[in-house]
Design an enzyme around this catalytic site. Structure first.
Site, PDB file in Angstrom:
ATOM      1  N   THR A   8       0.799  -1.286  -0.184  1.00 50.58           N
ATOM      2  CA  THR A   8      -0.205   0.019   0.004  1.00 50.58           C
ATOM      3  C   THR A   8       0.891   1.095   0.121  1.00 50.58           C
ATOM      4  O   THR A   8       2.096   1.178   0.455  1.00 50.58           O
ATOM      5  CB  THR A   8      -1.033  -0.015   1.349  1.00 50.58           C
ATOM      6  OG1 THR A   8      -1.723   1.126   1.268  1.00 50.58           O
ATOM      7  CG2 THR A   8      -0.222  -0.158   2.549  1.00 50.58           C
ATOM      8  N   ASN A  10      -0.611   3.729   1.346  1.00 49.91           N
ATOM      9  CA  ASN A  10      -1.373   4.452   2.326  1.00 49.91           C
ATOM     10  C   ASN A  10      -0.797   4.532   3.566  1.00 49.91           C
ATOM     11  O   ASN A  10      -0.508   3.566   4.628  1.00 49.91           O
ATOM     12  CB  ASN A  10      -2.763   3.939   2.539  1.00 49.91           C
ATOM     13  CG  ASN A  10      -3.738   4.611   3.500  1.00 49.91           C
ATOM     14  OD1 ASN A  10      -3.243   5.356   4.431  1.00 49.91           O
ATOM     15  ND2 ASN A  10      -4.942   4.472   2.991  1.00 49.91           N
ATOM     16  N   LYS A  13      -2.569   3.496   6.641  1.00 49.77           N
ATOM     17  CA  LYS A  13      -2.494   1.930   6.965  1.00 49.77           C
ATOM     18  C   LYS A  13      -1.154   1.458   7.650  1.00 49.77           C
ATOM     19  O   LYS A  13      -0.836   0.652   8.209  1.00 49.77           O
ATOM     20  CB  LYS A  13      -2.831   1.122   5.808  1.00 49.77           C
ATOM     21  CG  LYS A  13      -4.114   1.264   5.294  1.00 49.77           C
ATOM     22  CD  LYS A  13      -4.498   0.152   4.003  1.00 49.77           C
ATOM     23  CE  LYS A  13      -5.784   0.244   3.409  1.00 49.77           C
ATOM     24  NZ  LYS A  13      -5.937  -0.531   2.210  1.00 49.77           N
ATOM     25  N   ASP A  70      -7.605  -6.517   0.281  1.00 50.82           N
ATOM     26  CA  ASP A  70      -8.540  -6.001  -0.597  1.00 50.82           C
ATOM     27  C   ASP A  70     -10.003  -5.928   0.191  1.00 50.82           C
ATOM     28  O   ASP A  70     -10.272  -6.985   1.304  1.00 50.82           O
ATOM     29  CB  ASP A  70      -8.993  -6.839  -1.678  1.00 50.82           C
ATOM     30  CG  ASP A  70      -9.856  -6.157  -2.875  1.00 50.82           C
ATOM     31  OD1 ASP A  70      -9.608  -4.944  -2.907  1.00 50.82           O
ATOM     32  OD2 ASP A  70     -10.630  -6.849  -3.391  1.00 50.82           O
ATOM     33  N   GLY A 154     -15.251   6.579   2.392  1.00 51.04           N
ATOM     34  CA  GLY A 154     -15.854   5.690   1.730  1.00 51.04           C
ATOM     35  C   GLY A 154     -17.554   5.555   2.276  1.00 51.04           C
ATOM     36  O   GLY A 154     -18.042   6.672   2.294  1.00 51.04           O
ATOM     37  N   ASP A 156     -18.471   4.846   4.843  1.00 57.99           N
ATOM     38  CA  ASP A 156     -18.572   4.686   6.412  1.00 57.99           C
ATOM     39  C   ASP A 156     -19.862   5.788   6.997  1.00 57.99           C
ATOM     40  O   ASP A 156     -20.543   5.306   7.711  1.00 57.99           O
ATOM     41  CB  ASP A 156     -17.444   5.555   7.288  1.00 57.99           C
ATOM     42  CG  ASP A 156     -16.313   4.642   7.247  1.00 57.99           C
ATOM     43  OD1 ASP A 156     -16.903   3.459   7.226  1.00 57.99           O
ATOM     44  OD2 ASP A 156     -15.290   4.961   7.489  1.00 57.99           O
ATOM     45  N   ARG A 182     -11.245  -4.252   8.696  1.00 56.50           N
ATOM     46  CA  ARG A 182      -9.623  -4.250   8.279  1.00 56.50           C
ATOM     47  C   ARG A 182      -8.953  -4.474   9.775  1.00 56.50           C
ATOM     48  O   ARG A 182      -7.976  -5.293   9.657  1.00 56.50           O
ATOM     49  CB  ARG A 182      -9.299  -2.769   7.862  1.00 56.50           C
ATOM     50  CG  ARG A 182      -7.917  -2.658   7.304  1.00 56.50           C
ATOM     51  CD  ARG A 182      -7.644  -1.420   6.420  1.00 56.50           C
ATOM     52  NE  ARG A 182      -8.482  -1.533   5.528  1.00 56.50           N
ATOM     53  CZ  ARG A 182      -9.654  -0.552   5.330  1.00 56.50           C
ATOM     54  NH1 ARG A 182     -10.072   0.178   6.619  1.00 56.50           N
ATOM     55  NH2 ARG A 182     -10.536  -0.694   4.185  1.00 56.50           N
TER      56      ARG A 182
HETATM   57  P1  IMP Z   1      -9.556  -0.826  -1.036  1.00 60.02           P
HETATM   58  O1  IMP Z   1      -9.623  -2.390  -0.345  1.00 60.02           O
HETATM   59  O2  IMP Z   1      -8.657   0.105  -0.671  1.00 60.02           O
HETATM   60  O3  IMP Z   1      -9.496  -1.114  -2.558  1.00 60.02           O
HETATM   61  O4  IMP Z   1     -11.120  -0.307  -0.818  1.00 60.02           O
HETATM   62  C1  IMP Z   1     -12.267  -0.671  -1.854  1.00 60.02           C
HETATM   63  C2  IMP Z   1     -13.344   0.207  -1.211  1.00 60.02           C
HETATM   64  O5  IMP Z   1     -14.249  -0.199  -0.554  1.00 60.02           O
HETATM   65  C3  IMP Z   1     -13.194   1.681  -0.933  1.00 60.02           C
HETATM   66  O6  IMP Z   1     -12.745   2.613  -2.042  1.00 60.02           O
HETATM   67  C4  IMP Z   1     -14.308   1.888  -0.372  1.00 60.02           C
HETATM   68  O7  IMP Z   1     -15.326   2.250  -1.218  1.00 60.02           O
HETATM   69  C5  IMP Z   1     -14.892   0.732   0.462  1.00 60.02           C
HETATM   70  N1  IMP Z   1     -14.523   0.364   1.645  1.00 60.02           N
HETATM   71  C6  IMP Z   1     -13.364  -0.367   2.122  1.00 60.02           C
HETATM   72  N2  IMP Z   1     -13.055  -0.305   3.324  1.00 60.02           N
HETATM   73  C7  IMP Z   1     -13.987   0.650   3.938  1.00 60.02           C
HETATM   74  C8  IMP Z   1     -14.278   1.388   5.109  1.00 60.02           C
HETATM   75  O8  IMP Z   1     -13.456   0.811   6.021  1.00 60.02           O
HETATM   76  N3  IMP Z   1     -15.145   2.280   5.105  1.00 60.02           N
HETATM   77  C9  IMP Z   1     -15.829   2.548   4.118  1.00 60.02           C
HETATM   78  N4  IMP Z   1     -15.743   2.390   2.845  1.00 60.02           N
HETATM   79  C10 IMP Z   1     -14.803   1.191   2.790  1.00 60.02           C
END
Ligand code: IMP
Length: 205
Positions: A8, A10, A13, A70, A154, A156, A182
């Protein structure tokens, strides 16, 4: 010390994992330490397929152990959508407002109690050529059509955690991490990493 690459960019994270694994004899790198390595393609049909593919990609590219995740939202009355398409549900990657508008429209005809959903996060640890560990973290909740709270990201503000009667966007970060998909996947992964490394004799006494 065993080195693990977190797949990542990020910084949040990476900070969170370093904090949760503070006592472990592990050194964590982020992708920013490997600017020449290309991104992985996330085109799998499941969270597991994407996490495994990403972990294998970065382990092969760096020769290190690589930990990838993911995640996404599964809504029962939408047959599990948006699922692996969570990031681009409304068409564009990470347009959270548009994704939430589509989500609200999709569930608006469904009774509130029937809007059951969960966030899922699958984590995979790979060494070059082989996935060695996988964990799956979840958090159950209900989709609410009114946006509540400004924290998190996202979906939330539309994800109500019934036992707190708050959305994830209304919880402080530490409280969210303590119950989130997560956080749960990561805590399980750290336990498995320790067991696995001990089994290989790679965990210092
Ligand atoms: P990625 O795993 O970082 O690719 O996340 C995939 C997508 O899932 C994100 O862009 C959000 O739309 C959604 N998502 C994943 N985890 C969360 C969270 O903890 N809160 C809100 N949305 C989430």
């Amino acid at each position: 010390m065993v080195e693990i690459l977190l797949a990542t960019h990020n910084a949040g994270k990476i900070r969170e994992i370093r904090r949760l694994a503070a006592d472990a004899p592990l050194v964590w790198h982020g992708l920013d330490d490997f600017p020449a390595v290309p991104e992985a393609v996330e085109d799998g049909a499941t969270f597991s397929a994407n996490a495994r593919k990403k972990a294998l990609h970065f382990a092969a590219a760096t020769g290190l152990l690589a930990l990838a995740d993911d995640s996404g939202l599964e809504v029962d009355c939408l047959a599990g959508a948006p699922g692996v398409h969570s990031a681009r549900y409304a068409g564009y990657a990470h347009d959270y407002a548009a994704n939430n508008r589509r989500l609200v429209a999709a569930v608006s005809g469904v009774a509130p109690a029937q809007r059951t959903a969960r966030f899922r996060c699958v984590m995979a640890l790979a060494r070059p050529g082989e996935v060695v560990l996988e964990t799956d973290g979840q958090i159950e909740g209900l989709i609410v059509t009114e946006s509540r709270g400004t924290g998190g990201f996202g979906y939330d503000p539309h994800f109500l955690v019934p036992q707190f009667n708050r959305t994830l966007a209304e919880l402080p970060p530490d409280d969210k991490n303590a119950i989130s998909h997560r956080g749960n996947a990561l805590r399980a992964m750290l336990i498995q990493i320790e067991q696995w490394l001990r089994g290989q004799g790679d965990w210092p006494a």
